[in-house]
Design an enzyme around this catalytic site. Structure first.
Site, PDB file in Angstrom:
ATOM      1  N   TYR A   1       0.848  -1.189   0.000  1.00  0.00           N
ATOM      2  CA  TYR A   1       0.000   0.000   0.000  1.00  0.00           C
ATOM      3  C   TYR A   1       0.884   1.238   0.000  1.00  0.00           C
ATOM      4  CZ  TYR A   1      -3.549   3.418   1.280  1.00  0.00           C
ATOM      5  OH  TYR A   1      -4.380   4.499   1.281  1.00  0.00           O
TER       6      TYR A   1
ATOM      7  N   ASN B   1      -8.838  -0.015   7.223  1.00  0.00           N
ATOM      8  CA  ASN B   1      -7.655   0.819   7.452  1.00  0.00           C
ATOM      9  C   ASN B   1      -7.260   0.729   8.920  1.00  0.00           C
ATOM     10  OD1 ASN B   1      -5.665   2.750   7.550  1.00  0.00           O
ATOM     11  ND2 ASN B   1      -7.048   4.496   7.245  1.00  0.00           N
TER      12      ASN B   1
ATOM     13  N   GLU C   1     -11.551   9.322  -2.977  1.00  0.00           N
ATOM     14  CA  GLU C   1     -12.422   9.563  -1.825  1.00  0.00           C
ATOM     15  C   GLU C   1     -13.447  10.649  -2.082  1.00  0.00           C
ATOM     16  OE1 GLU C   1      -9.666  12.275   1.056  1.00  0.00           O
ATOM     17  OE2 GLU C   1      -8.856  10.353   0.359  1.00  0.00           O
TER      18      GLU C   1
ATOM     19  N   CYS D   1      -6.750  14.389   6.616  1.00  0.00           N
ATOM     20  CA  CYS D   1      -6.513  13.015   7.037  1.00  0.00           C
ATOM     21  C   CYS D   1      -7.828  12.397   7.497  1.00  0.00           C
ATOM     22  CB  CYS D   1      -5.480  12.980   8.164  1.00  0.00           C
ATOM     23  SG  CYS D   1      -5.284  11.355   8.927  1.00  0.00           S
TER      24      CYS D   1
ATOM     25  N   ARG E   1     -13.448   5.354  -1.748  1.00  0.00           N
ATOM     26  CA  ARG E   1     -13.339   5.585  -0.307  1.00  0.00           C
ATOM     27  C   ARG E   1     -14.409   6.589   0.100  1.00  0.00           C
ATOM     28  NH1 ARG E   1      -8.225   8.216   3.095  1.00  0.00           N
ATOM     29  NH2 ARG E   1      -9.542   9.681   4.229  1.00  0.00           N
TER      30      ARG E   1
ATOM     31  N   GLU F   1     -13.911   4.569   5.496  1.00  0.00           N
ATOM     32  CA  GLU F   1     -12.927   5.130   6.416  1.00  0.00           C
ATOM     33  C   GLU F   1     -13.509   5.343   7.806  1.00  0.00           C
ATOM     34  OE1 GLU F   1     -10.155   5.245   7.462  1.00  0.00           O
ATOM     35  OE2 GLU F   1      -9.017   6.871   6.552  1.00  0.00           O
TER      36      GLU F   1
ATOM     37  N   ASP G   1      -0.855  15.915   5.583  1.00  0.00           N
ATOM     38  CA  ASP G   1      -1.753  15.207   4.675  1.00  0.00           C
ATOM     39  C   ASP G   1      -3.033  16.009   4.477  1.00  0.00           C
ATOM     40  OD1 ASP G   1      -2.934  13.234   3.115  1.00  0.00           O
ATOM     41  OD2 ASP G   1      -3.629  12.081   4.841  1.00  0.00           O
TER      42      ASP G   1
ATOM     43  N   ASP H   1      -2.951   5.647  -2.814  1.00  0.00           N
ATOM     44  CA  ASP H   1      -3.952   6.618  -2.367  1.00  0.00           C
ATOM     45  C   ASP H   1      -3.914   7.823  -3.313  1.00  0.00           C
ATOM     46  OD1 ASP H   1      -5.393   8.579  -1.042  1.00  0.00           O
ATOM     47  OD2 ASP H   1      -4.226   8.495   0.815  1.00  0.00           O
TER      48      ASP H   1
ATOM     49  N   HIS I   1      -7.545   4.333  -4.819  1.00  0.00           N
ATOM     50  CA  HIS I   1      -8.848   4.720  -4.290  1.00  0.00           C
ATOM     51  C   HIS I   1      -9.035   6.225  -4.385  1.00  0.00           C
ATOM     52  CE1 HIS I   1      -7.039   5.912  -0.388  1.00  0.00           C
ATOM     53  NE2 HIS I   1      -6.405   4.759  -0.397  1.00  0.00           N
TER      54      HIS I   1
ATOM     55  N   ASP J   1      -6.160  10.362  -3.089  1.00  0.00           N
ATOM     56  CA  ASP J   1      -6.925  11.446  -2.460  1.00  0.00           C
ATOM     57  C   ASP J   1      -8.259  11.652  -3.188  1.00  0.00           C
ATOM     58  OD1 ASP J   1      -4.973  11.752  -0.555  1.00  0.00           O
ATOM     59  OD2 ASP J   1      -4.064  13.505  -1.465  1.00  0.00           O
TER      60      ASP J   1
END
Length: 300
Positions: free
Chosen positions: A48, A213, A118, A126, A161, A191, A62, A89, A116, A91
């Site tokens: 990951y 996660n 989101e 975050c 996500r 999440e 982040d 990731d 992914h 975002d």
């Protein structure tokens, strides 16, 4: 020697086969290419690549400050170093739906097995911090639809996500996840789930794989692999764990240098030179050099 000899297309195909089997796949987070190779050596199922780690590697929080170019470039360096599939990731997809589409194709070209996208507002926060906001369902659907339409390799995993659980609760998260699956998501990353029952409810409600996660110091309890398997989870990530451990060890080593003036007491905690050389396959490079440079001249 050099990079993985398994093509990205083959990594994706094998990954999707294993994911379809229903087994739980373990994806520790790599913080650089060498750690990805270590993850493979230790027998895990995939790698990951965390957006939080990529940002931290640049000394940034982040909060959506990294660019597509930075993420795709570093993800490529990590993914090509291992035979394992790598998920990155992305975002919020780095912009509007057309940007999301470009993101997918850039990540395909970088050799990733999946990503992914989101449903937070852009710039994001975050996932385990308070004060998050999510976009409306229509915007979230457009992101996933753009991602699914843009991919050229059907085995490239498009994961949705959703961060809505922390804002509107579990029922809203399930409803949002169903809508994103209908839009084309191959898997769902819910999440900040708080309990095993919540993971189980999500898994029961969906007919696609779900990801857990297990990040430290967050909203979710740190459940074991066996617990998550029992709740119907198909993938689990530990996104920042290796970076946290490495930075903790580095900080303690620097303290020792300040206190003792040398690192003799830390030798037992270090990766030995021989182990590093094994990990980077030093002998293959030596063999290659010998084959190229060791030659004899013959008289004609």
């Amino acid at each position: 020697m050099l990079y993985s000899t398994v093509t990205p297309a083959e990594k994706r195909r094998l990954f999707r086969e294993r994911l379809a089997s229903g087994e739980l796949l373990r994806f520790p987070g790599a913080f650089n290419p060498l750690s990805a190779r270590l993850i493979e050596e230790k027998g895990f199922d995939g790698v990951y690549i965390s957006g939080a780690v990529l940002a931290a590697d640049l000394g940034l929080p982040d909060i959506g400050l990294t660019t597509l170019t930075e993420v795709a470039g570093r993800a490529k360096q990590i993914a090509r170093m291992t035979d394992l599939p790598a998920i990155v990731d992305a975002d919020t997809g780095f912009g509007e739906p057309m940007n999301v589409a470009r993101t997918i194709q850039e990540l395909e070209d970088a050799g990733l097995a999946g990503t992914h996208i989101e449903d937070q507002i852009n710039p994001k926060r975050c996932g385990h911090l308070d004060g998050k906001s999510v976009v409306d369902e229509d915007t979230a659907i457009k992101r996933i639809r753009a991602a699914a339409d843009a991919r050229r390799d059907e085995n490239f995993l498009i994961m949705a996500r959703t961060d809505i659980r922390a804002i509107e609760g579990l029922d809203a998260a399930i409803d949002r996840a169903k809508a994103l699956v209908d839009a084309g998501a191959d898997a769902v990353f819910p999440e900040a789930m708080r309990t095993l029952d919540e993971f189980e409810a999500m898994a029961t409600a969906l007919d696609v794989p779900i990801l857990a996660n297990m990040t430290e110091f967050g909203k979710s309890e740190l459940f074991s692999v066996e617990q998550l398997r029992g709740a119907g989870v198909n993938m689990v990530i530990w996104p920042v764990s290796l970076l946290r451990i490495a930075m903790g060890a580095a900080g303690r080593a620097l303290d020792t240098l300040n206190d003792e003036g040398h690192l003799t007491s830390k030798l037992g905690e270090m990766q030995h030179r021989a182990d590093l050389y094994d990990l980077i396959d030093y002998e293959s490079y030596n063999h290659f050099d010998s084959g190229v440079f060791n030659f004899t001249l013959t008289k004609e």
